[in-house]
Design a protein around this motif. Structure first.
Motif, PDB file in Angstrom:
ATOM      1  N   ALA A 298      40.869  17.370  55.953  1.00 41.18           N
ATOM      2  CA  ALA A 298      41.251  16.008  55.584  1.00 41.18           C
ATOM      3  C   ALA A 298      40.294  15.421  54.543  1.00 41.18           C
ATOM      4  N   ILE A 299      40.806  14.504  53.735  1.00 37.59           N
ATOM      5  CA  ILE A 299      39.989  13.825  52.725  1.00 37.59           C
ATOM      6  C   ILE A 299      39.051  12.841  53.418  1.00 37.59           C
ATOM      7  N   ARG A 300      37.761  12.999  53.174  1.00 34.71           N
ATOM      8  CA  ARG A 300      36.747  12.100  53.741  1.00 34.71           C
ATOM      9  C   ARG A 300      36.126  11.192  52.679  1.00 34.71           C
ATOM     10  N   ARG A 301      36.050  11.670  51.431  1.00 34.68           N
ATOM     11  CA  ARG A 301      35.448  10.890  50.331  1.00 34.68           C
ATOM     12  C   ARG A 301      36.423  10.856  49.160  1.00 34.68           C
ATOM     13  N   ILE A 302      36.579   9.673  48.573  1.00 30.62           N
ATOM     14  CA  ILE A 302      37.525   9.471  47.472  1.00 30.62           C
ATOM     15  C   ILE A 302      36.744   8.951  46.275  1.00 30.62           C
ATOM     16  N   PHE A 303      36.769   9.686  45.185  1.00 27.91           N
ATOM     17  CA  PHE A 303      36.011   9.315  43.997  1.00 27.91           C
ATOM     18  C   PHE A 303      36.959   8.888  42.883  1.00 27.91           C
ATOM     19  N   VAL A 304      36.741   7.668  42.371  1.00 30.84           N
ATOM     20  CA  VAL A 304      37.591   7.137  41.306  1.00 30.84           C
ATOM     21  C   VAL A 304      36.696   6.517  40.228  1.00 30.84           C
ATOM     22  N   PRO A 305      37.195   6.395  38.988  1.00 31.50           N
ATOM     23  CA  PRO A 305      36.418   5.713  37.944  1.00 31.50           C
ATOM     24  C   PRO A 305      36.087   4.284  38.381  1.00 31.50           C
ATOM     25  N   GLN A 306      34.906   3.806  37.993  1.00 36.06           N
ATOM     26  CA  GLN A 306      34.478   2.477  38.412  1.00 36.06           C
ATOM     27  C   GLN A 306      35.505   1.402  38.043  1.00 36.06           C
ATOM     28  N   ALA A 307      36.154   1.562  36.886  1.00 38.45           N
ATOM     29  CA  ALA A 307      37.090   0.543  36.403  1.00 38.45           C
ATOM     30  C   ALA A 307      38.327   0.399  37.287  1.00 38.45           C
TER      31      ALA A 307
END
Length: 521
Positions: A298-307
Motif C-alpha cells: 500500500a502507498i504510505r508516502r505521497i510526493f507531489v510538487p510543492q506548487a
C-alpha cells in the motif's frame, strides 16, 4: 467452546493440545474458532514432508506437477463462496477486498499451472548452454537446476490468508518441493480451510501440503540443510529468524518480506486537473482503502510538487470523504475493518507517532461507522496526514521510518525531482513505488533512478489509465520483494520464482554425457 481447527502433519489431521487461541470477528467481536499447535511432533511432520511428500513430487515432471496445480485451482473454485464467508467473518473485509485475496490466489495458481505445463516432461531446468573447459570441446560444463530435497516452510502474515499461501506454494509445488505453512494466527481460518479442502480432495501426494495453526514455537528448530524458509512479517521478527541457530547452522535459504514504506510520486510537470494528477489521486485513495490499508504494497508516502500540494490534499481528502466504513455485511460499506482490536490499537498508536511531525489533512474518524459499534469493531476510517514544506519533508524522519499498517498515508511536497527521488529513497528500500506523469523520457529516467531501491516500479501515464494493474496489486508475472528494510527477498516474477526452490550445480562431463541429460521441455 468453539471448534478447534486441526493441523495436518505426517499425513494425518491432528489436534493441538489445550483449549487453543481464539480467533474473532473483528467487527462483531464474536469468537469464531480456535487454533493450537501445542504438542505436535514437528520433527515427525517435517521428516514425512521431506521424505514422503518430497519424493512423490520429485518423481513427477514439471508438466505433471503443473497439472496438479490446475486441479488445486478447480478444488478451490468449487468452495469459493465458503472462503468469502470466512474472509468477511474473520478478516472483516468487504467482498471486493476478499476477491483481491481469494481470486488473486486462484489467478496466481492458474498462471503457474500454465507456465509449468510449458516445461513439459522435464525433471530439471537447464541453466544456459554448455561451455567448453579447454581448447577442445571434449570436456564441457553445463549448469542445471534441480529441486532442493528439503521442505519449504512458510511463516505468513495476517493480511492475505489465501494469496499469501498460494503465491508461495504454487512455485514450490511446481518445483517439486513439499510445503508446510504456518499462517498468522489472527486470520488462520481461511488458510486452514483451503488446505483442508485440497488435502481432502486427494489432489496432491501425501506430505506435499501441510499446515500448522497456532504458535510457531519449534518450527525453526525443525529445519535441516536443503530446507527453505519464506517469511512475511515485521522487520524485527525477520532479524530474529535470520539469527536463529538452526538457520545459521544449516545455511537454510531464507526469503524475507518485511516492512515497506511504499511511495507514489507525481512528476513536476503535472498540474491539478491533468490526467496524471487525477490518476495519482485515484490510486492513492484506492491504496489507502483496499483491505483497510493492510497491504504490504500500500502507498504510505505521497510526493507531489510543492506548487500542487494544497490541491492534492484537497482532491485526495474529497475522495476519502466518500468512503463509507463499517460492517462489511452491509452493502453500503466500502471499507471494512482491520483484522483485530490489537491491530486497531497499533494503527492508532502509529498515527499518533506520525502526527508529531505531520498534521491531519483529512480525518475520516469524524464520520460515524456504518452498522458497527466503535467500542467493539476494529474499524479505523482513512486518515491523510501532511507535511507542508520541502524542508519539513526532509526533517520528518518518522514519516520516512514508520510504517502504519492501516488506512493512513502522508502527503509530502518536494522542490525538484532530485529532492523527490532522495526523499523516496529515505524509505531504505521498499516493495514498490509508483510514478505518475506524461513525459515518457522523464518517467523512464525516474523509474531507473528508483529501481535500485525498489523491487517494482509501477509507471502510470494517461495511455495506461484503464489498463495498468494497480500500484499495490502483486501480479505473478512481475517480481515481488524489495531490498533493504523491505527484507531483501524476491518472490514471483514468472518462472524466476522457481529459483528459490532449486539448487544450481555445474555438471562437468563429455559432450555425450551432457547430451544424455533429460532435456528441458
Amino acid at each position: 467452546m468453539t471448534e478447534l481447527l486441526l493441523n495436518h502433519l505426517a499425513g494425518r489431521w491432528q489436534a493441538g493440545h489445550g483449549e487453543g487461541t481464539p480467533l474473532f470477528d473483528p467487527v462483531l467481536g464474536d469468537e469464531l474458532v480456535r487454533v493450537s499447535a501445542e504438542g505436535l511432533d514437528l520433527a515427525e511432520g517435517f521428516a514425512f514432508a521431506r521424505h514422503t511428500g518430497g519424493a512423490a513430487l520429485r518423481a513427477l515432471t514439471y508438466g505433471q506437477r503443473a497439472a496438479l496445480l490446475q486441479q488445486v485451482v478447480q478444488v478451490l473454485q468449487a468452495h469459493r463462496a465458503e472462503y468469502e464467508a470466512i474472509s468477511i467473518a474473520n478478516s472483516g473485509t468487504v467482498k471486493a477486498d476478499t476477491a483481491v485475496d481469494v481470486d488473486g490466489a486462484l489467478f496466481t495458481l492458474g498462471q503457474y499451472a500454465r507456465w509449468g505445463a510449458a516445461l513439459s516432461d522435464a525433471n530439471h531446468l537447464r541453466d544456459g548452454e554448455a561451455v567448453k573447459l579447454g581448447k577442445e570441446p571434449l570436456f564441457q560444463s553445463q549448469h542445471v537446476q534441480v529441486p532442493t530435497p528439503g521442505v519449504a516452510l512458510f511463516i505468513n502474515a495476517f493480511n492475505f490468508p489465501a494469496w499469501g499461501l498460494w503465491e508461495k506454494a504454487a512455485p514450490a509445488l511446481l518445483s517439486g518441493v513439499p510445503v508446510i505453512v504456518k499462517p498468522a494466527t489472527a486470520t488462520a481460518w481461511l488458510t486452514q480451510r483451503m488446505v483442508h479442502d485440497v488435502i481432502e480432495a486427494g489432489v496432491l501426494p501425501p506430505g506435499a501440503l501441510n499446515i500448522v495453526c497456532g504458535s510457531s514455537a519449534g518450527l525453526l528448530d525443525a529445519l535441516q540443510p536443503f530446507d527453505v524458509l519464506s517469511f512475511t512479517g515485521s522487520a524485527d521478527t525477520a532479524a530474529l529468524i535470520r539469527g536463529h541457530a538452526a538457520v545459521a547452522r544449516h545455511s537454510v535459504r531464507v526469503n524475507i518480506e518485511a516492512d515497506s514504506l511504499n511511495s507514489a510520486l507525481l512528476l513536476p510537470e503535472a498540474t491539478p486537473g491533468s490526467p496524471a494528477f487525477d490518476l495519482l489521486v485515484r490510486e492513492v485513495v484506492r491504496e489507502m482503502t483496499v483491505k483497510a490499508g493492510q497491504k504490504c504494497t500500500a502507498i504510505r508516502r505521497i510526493f507531489v510538487p510543492q506548487a500542487v500540494w494544497g490541491a492534492a490534499a484537497e482532491a485526495i481528502g474529497a475522495k476519502l470523504a466518500k468512503v463509507s466504513v463499517g460492517n462489511p455485511r452491509n452493502e453500503a460499506v466500502r471499507m471494512g475493518a482491520l483484522v483485530s482490536r490489537a491491530q486497531h490499537a497499533s494503527v492508532l498508536q502509529g498515527m499518533d507517532h506520525l502526527s508529531s511531525q505531520a498534521r491531519v489533512l483529512h480525518d475520516g474518524r469524524r464520520t460515524a461507522l456504518v452498522d458497527a459499534d466503535p467500542a467493539v469493531a476494529a474499524c479505523v476510517s482513512p486518515v491523510l496526514l501532511g507535511v507542508d514544506s520541502p524542508e519539513a519533508a526532509e526533517a520528518a524522519d518518522r514519516v520516512h521510518d514508520t510504517e502504519v499498517f492501516g488506512p493512513v498515508a502522508t502527503l509530502l511536497p518536494y522542490r525538484d525531482l532530485a529532492q523527490a527521488q532522495a526523499l523516496v529513497q529515505r524509505g531504505q528500500g521498499s516493495l514498490v513505488a509508483s510514478v505518475y506523469g506524461e513525459d515518457a523520457a522523464a518517467l523512464a529516467g525516474t523509474a531507473l533512478a528508483l529501481a535500485a531501491s525498489h523491487g517494482r516500479v509501477h509507471v502510470v501515464s494517461p495511455d495506461v489509465a484503464t489498463a495498468h494493474s494497480g500500484h499495490g496489486n502483486v501480479m505473478p508475472q512481475s517480481l515481488h520483494g524489495g531490498p533493504g528494510r523491505a527484507g531483501g527477498g524476491q518472490e514471483l516474477g514468472g518462472l524466476r520464482a522457481l529459483d528459490f526452490y532449486h539448487r544450481r550445480a555445474a555438471i562437468q562431463a563429455a559432450g555425450p554425457v551432457l547430451a544424455a541429460l533429460q532435456p528441458q521441455g
